[in-house]
Design a protein around this motif. Structure first.
Motif, PDB file in Angstrom:
ATOM      1  N   GLU A 108       4.321  28.916  73.488  1.00  0.00           N
ATOM      2  CA  GLU A 108       4.907  29.068  72.158  1.00  0.00           C
ATOM      3  C   GLU A 108       6.316  28.501  72.178  1.00  0.00           C
ATOM      4  O   GLU A 108       7.022  28.621  73.184  1.00  0.00           O
ATOM      5  N   ALA A 142       6.668  30.825  65.538  1.00  0.00           N
ATOM      6  CA  ALA A 142       6.382  30.093  66.780  1.00  0.00           C
ATOM      7  C   ALA A 142       5.294  29.065  66.509  1.00  0.00           C
ATOM      8  O   ALA A 142       4.309  29.360  65.826  1.00  0.00           O
ATOM      9  N   VAL A 144       2.369  27.173  68.320  1.00  0.00           N
ATOM     10  CA  VAL A 144       1.550  27.297  69.524  1.00  0.00           C
ATOM     11  C   VAL A 144       1.131  25.884  69.940  1.00  0.00           C
ATOM     12  O   VAL A 144       0.601  25.124  69.125  1.00  0.00           O
TER      13      VAL A 144
END
Ligand SMILES: CC(C)(COP(=O)(O)OP(=O)(O)OC[C@H]1O[C@@H](n2cnc3c(N)ncnc32)[C@H](O)[C@@H]1OP(=O)(O)O)[C@@H](O)C(=O)NCCC(=O)NCCS
Length: 160
Positions: A108, A142, A144
């Protein structure tokens, strides 16, 4: 990487320096206890970059789960950035994971972290999703990222 730097696994003796590096690199750093606990775990892959004078200037932790792995944290000291250490460290982590037969690597990254996103994109990571409000201080999404390691070929050995 220049000869004055050495890439090696972290040890418990590095914890104080890792804590200082973590606090210099992140707005919401891990605590010393979190660093120590992660370093102790068998599933952890740890790497540091040490200057000839003995100072730690970069480090990364990864976690292996079956044939997948996650990069938990990766940082270069602010005074040493843009010199290729981040790239070398990431390559070392991926090589250590590839040698363990890992197929997919996940991580992340803050959506605003252009430096890290550029580093990971250059290393073959692709966007795989978004975790809303994943980070604190400041709260932020975040991204990924995922890397298929079956195509990984390092030009160097994982450690030297
Ligand atoms: C992200 C980080 C590890 C990069 O380390 P670094 O040693 O400066 O990176 P390198 O010098 O190896 O750079 C490799 C490539 O990454 C990209 N990159 C690195 N810093 C960049 C920046 N500030 N802006 C844009 N691209 C950047 C570039 O593509 C660069 O290649 P180039 O120098 O040929 O242009 C470092 O900025 C850092 O520690 N940041 C704080 C901690 C952090 O955010 N970690 C990631 C958490 S997911």
């Amino acid at each position: 990487m220049a000869d004055s730097f050495q890439l090696r696994p972290a040890s418990a003796a590095d914890l104080q320096a890792l804590d200082a590096l973590e606090r210099a690199a992140f707005s919401d750093p891990w605590t010393a206890a979190q660093l120590a606990q992660t370093l102790r775990q068998d599933s952890t892959i740890s790497l540091v970059i040490e200057e000839a004078a003995g100072r730690l200037v970069a480090y990364a932790f990864g976690r292996v789960l079956m044939d997948e792995a996650e990069i938990l944290t990766l940082a270069v000291h602010p005074s040493q950035r843009r010199g290729g250490l981040g790239r070398r460290l990431l390559e070392g982590v991926l090589a250590a994971m590839a040698i363990r037969g890992i197929r997919f690597v996940w991580l992340e990254v803050r959506v605003s972290n252009e430096a890290a996103r550029a580093l990971y994109t250059e290393a073959g990571f692709i966007a795989s999703g978004v975790r809303r409000s994943y980070y604190r201080r400041p709260v932020e999404d975040a991204l990924v990222l995922k890397r298929d390691l079956s195509t990984f070929a390092s030009a160097r050995p994982p450690l030297r």
